[in-house]
Motif scaffolding. Sequence first.
Motif, mmCIF file in Angstrom:
data_model
loop_
_atom_site.group_PDB
_atom_site.id
_atom_site.type_symbol
_atom_site.label_atom_id
_atom_site.label_comp_id
_atom_site.label_asym_id
_atom_site.label_seq_id
_atom_site.Cartn_x
_atom_site.Cartn_y
_atom_site.Cartn_z
ATOM 1 N N LEU A 18 32.596 33.284 20.434
ATOM 2 C CA LEU A 18 32.598 34.031 19.738
ATOM 3 C C LEU A 18 31.024 34.575 18.988
ATOM 4 C CD1 LEU A 18 34.307 31.238 17.145
ATOM 5 C CD2 LEU A 18 35.679 33.021 18.385
ATOM 6 N N GLN A 19 31.557 35.680 18.613
ATOM 7 C CA GLN A 19 30.481 36.908 18.172
ATOM 8 C C GLN A 19 30.761 37.216 16.649
ATOM 9 O OE1 GLN A 19 29.391 39.807 21.758
ATOM 10 N NE2 GLN A 19 28.156 40.969 19.645
ATOM 11 N N ARG A 20 29.688 37.063 15.881
ATOM 12 C CA ARG A 20 29.769 37.207 14.871
ATOM 13 C C ARG A 20 29.537 39.313 14.423
ATOM 14 N NH1 ARG A 20 28.073 35.315 8.915
ATOM 15 N NH2 ARG A 20 29.035 36.701 7.608
ATOM 16 N N VAL A 21 30.696 40.042 13.535
ATOM 17 C CA VAL A 21 30.902 40.788 13.521
ATOM 18 C C VAL A 21 30.096 41.313 12.086
ATOM 19 C CG1 VAL A 21 31.278 43.488 13.307
ATOM 20 C CG2 VAL A 21 31.755 41.593 15.432
ATOM 21 N N ASP A 22 29.096 41.651 11.413
ATOM 22 C CA ASP A 22 28.452 42.077 10.976
ATOM 23 C C ASP A 22 28.134 43.393 10.659
ATOM 24 O OD1 ASP A 22 27.851 40.712 8.454
ATOM 25 O OD2 ASP A 22 25.969 39.427 9.113
ATOM 26 N N ASP A 23 28.285 44.113 9.304
ATOM 27 C CA ASP A 23 27.576 45.634 8.937
ATOM 28 C C ASP A 23 27.844 45.741 6.992
ATOM 29 O OD1 ASP A 23 30.451 45.798 8.205
ATOM 30 O OD2 ASP A 23 30.864 47.186 9.624
ATOM 31 N N ASN A 24 27.803 47.351 6.387
ATOM 32 C CA ASN A 24 27.782 46.406 4.901
ATOM 33 C C ASN A 24 28.966 46.658 4.893
ATOM 34 O OD1 ASN A 24 24.620 46.908 5.014
ATOM 35 N ND2 ASN A 24 24.804 48.754 4.855
ATOM 36 N N LEU A 26 31.138 45.410 5.316
ATOM 37 C CA LEU A 26 32.263 43.650 5.684
ATOM 38 C C LEU A 26 31.477 43.226 4.429
ATOM 39 C CD1 LEU A 26 32.378 42.994 9.561
ATOM 40 C CD2 LEU A 26 34.644 43.762 7.684
ATOM 41 N N ILE A 27 29.476 43.033 4.578
ATOM 42 C CA ILE A 27 29.193 42.643 3.655
ATOM 43 C C ILE A 27 29.353 42.974 2.048
ATOM 44 C CG2 ILE A 27 26.804 41.986 2.542
ATOM 45 C CD1 ILE A 27 25.309 42.811 6.013
ATOM 46 N N GLN A 28 29.993 44.498 1.942
ATOM 47 C CA GLN A 28 29.843 44.347 0.979
ATOM 48 C C GLN A 28 31.257 43.859 0.061
ATOM 49 O OE1 GLN A 28 30.668 48.645 0.939
ATOM 50 N NE2 GLN A 28 28.140 49.282 1.130
ATOM 51 N N ARG A 29 32.045 43.336 0.521
ATOM 52 C CA ARG A 29 33.623 42.573 1.114
ATOM 53 C C ARG A 29 34.051 41.731 0.881
ATOM 54 N NH1 ARG A 29 33.752 47.793 2.619
ATOM 55 N NH2 ARG A 29 34.455 49.610 1.356
ATOM 56 N N ASP A 30 32.818 40.978 1.489
ATOM 57 C CA ASP A 30 32.616 39.765 1.526
ATOM 58 C C ASP A 30 33.497 38.668 2.330
ATOM 59 O OD1 ASP A 30 31.112 36.674 1.016
ATOM 60 O OD2 ASP A 30 33.018 36.509 -0.663
ATOM 61 N N ILE A 31 33.695 39.947 3.667
ATOM 62 C CA ILE A 31 34.501 39.390 4.971
ATOM 63 C C ILE A 31 33.263 38.909 5.739
ATOM 64 C CG2 ILE A 31 36.165 40.115 6.371
ATOM 65 C CD1 ILE A 31 37.327 40.469 4.668
ATOM 66 N N GLU A 32 33.697 37.420 6.377
ATOM 67 C CA GLU A 32 33.548 36.815 7.677
ATOM 68 C C GLU A 32 33.827 37.805 8.980
ATOM 69 O OE1 GLU A 32 31.880 32.956 8.986
ATOM 70 O OE2 GLU A 32 31.311 33.046 7.165
ATOM 71 N N LEU A 33 33.542 38.615 9.966
ATOM 72 C CA LEU A 33 34.195 38.571 10.896
ATOM 73 C C LEU A 33 33.890 37.663 12.501
ATOM 74 C CD1 LEU A 33 36.696 40.486 12.044
ATOM 75 C CD2 LEU A 33 35.100 42.252 11.639
ATOM 76 N N LEU A 276 42.510 47.371 6.878
ATOM 77 C CA LEU A 276 43.525 46.316 5.580
ATOM 78 C C LEU A 276 42.448 45.572 5.111
ATOM 79 C CD1 LEU A 276 45.765 44.419 8.232
ATOM 80 C CD2 LEU A 276 46.150 45.899 6.011
ATOM 81 N N VAL A 277 40.943 45.510 5.516
ATOM 82 C CA VAL A 277 39.951 45.203 4.532
ATOM 83 C C VAL A 277 39.702 46.109 3.625
ATOM 84 C CG1 VAL A 277 37.586 44.421 4.636
ATOM 85 C CG2 VAL A 277 38.974 43.718 6.003
ATOM 86 N N GLY A 278 39.288 47.198 4.161
ATOM 87 C CA GLY A 278 39.293 48.540 3.055
ATOM 88 C C GLY A 278 40.512 48.988 1.814
ATOM 89 N N GLN A 279 41.497 48.476 2.249
ATOM 90 C CA GLN A 279 42.937 48.324 1.430
ATOM 91 C C GLN A 279 42.353 47.739 0.646
ATOM 92 O OE1 GLN A 279 45.629 48.661 3.560
ATOM 93 N NE2 GLN A 279 46.115 50.819 3.512
ATOM 94 N N GLY A 280 41.345 46.233 0.447
ATOM 95 C CA GLY A 280 41.651 44.625 0.193
ATOM 96 C C GLY A 280 43.256 43.823 0.740
ATOM 97 N N VAL A 281 43.851 44.347 1.151
ATOM 98 C CA VAL A 281 45.255 43.596 1.783
ATOM 99 C C VAL A 281 44.114 42.022 2.769
ATOM 100 C CG1 VAL A 281 46.752 43.246 3.431
ATOM 101 C CG2 VAL A 281 46.369 45.238 2.098
ATOM 102 N N ILE A 282 43.045 42.678 3.557
ATOM 103 C CA ILE A 282 42.351 40.956 3.321
ATOM 104 C C ILE A 282 41.340 41.005 2.553
ATOM 105 C CG2 ILE A 282 41.445 40.294 5.364
ATOM 106 C CD1 ILE A 282 42.434 42.098 7.743
#
Length: 300
Positions: A18-24, A26-33, A276-282
């Motif tokens: 399992l590998q964590r993906v991090d970028d601004n 995702l961070i701005q939207r508090d998403i752990e991917l 979907l993250v950008g749209q706030g659906v996730i």
Amino acid sequence: MIHPRLLELERQFLPSPLQRVDDNFLIQRDIELWIKRDDLLHPIISGNKWRKLKYCLDHALQIGAQTLVSMGGAHSNHLHALAYAGYQLGLNTRAYVRGEELVSDQGNPTLNDLRQWGMSLQFISRSDYRMLRDRKQHDQAPNGQLGDYWLAEGGASLLALQGVAEIIDEIEQPFDLIAVACGTATTLAGLIAAAPQQQFLGVAALKGGRFLYDDVRALLGKTVANHWQIVLDAHHGGFGRITPELSAFIESFQQRQAIPLEPIYTGKLVFAIYRLVGQGVIGHGTRVLVLHTGGLQGSR
Ligand SMILES: *Cc1c(COP(=O)(O)O)cnc(C)c1O
């Protein structure tokens, strides 16, 4: 008991981390991917194709089958995995390939590999190909000889679900959502069957994928599971279609995260997740796991 020849083949396999993906974004939207790297399972056999084939191959060996027979397109990850597995297991392989054989096929690395591993290929028309989809059981090989073992398109079968379930066993931390690309949606069905209470999101790689809901339900049989959905509008024009936007996304993702994606399945999947993250659906705070199903050979 797993057949000893299959156990031997299984020794070639590596763990799928399992590998964590991090970028601004995702961070701005508090998403752990996180991405489960089934693309790293094996240098040749593509991630989910091994998951789906494992117990079918075991069954074929157990019943003394001699020839694995299946169908696929000219870039098929399924045929590629099957041909290699057959070659390693000492089983013959035979395949029905969609479309005409072209002089230009010489430059098709997938077909070259299939031939090198001894798979015998028969090229058939699109309409004949479609008819083969009615064959689902292992004893339904066309022009079947004694010892033939049929695998449906993409390796779809109940035994395939058993192999896919092992993905769930390997995921030790909890996720709000697990996402996977869908061709036949057999992988999605296997995940759902193994964890009916878990939320899943399938992303269809093809256009007009509403039928996938029925196919998943058919594979699930009596399993009661209502926590899954399939995104039907993230296909970028259809199966195998690639937009400049998709290519640019894949390239930039690869550069930032050093995780290769291909444009047929996993590129469309991760693109859809970001949309979907950008749209706030996730929504904020969601922990998402994306299954990297491999497929990198097909984009050579
Ligand atoms: C075949 C394939 C899929 C689709 O799997 P299904 O079980 O048919 O839905 C997804 N990703 C990759 C890379 C594949 O090769």
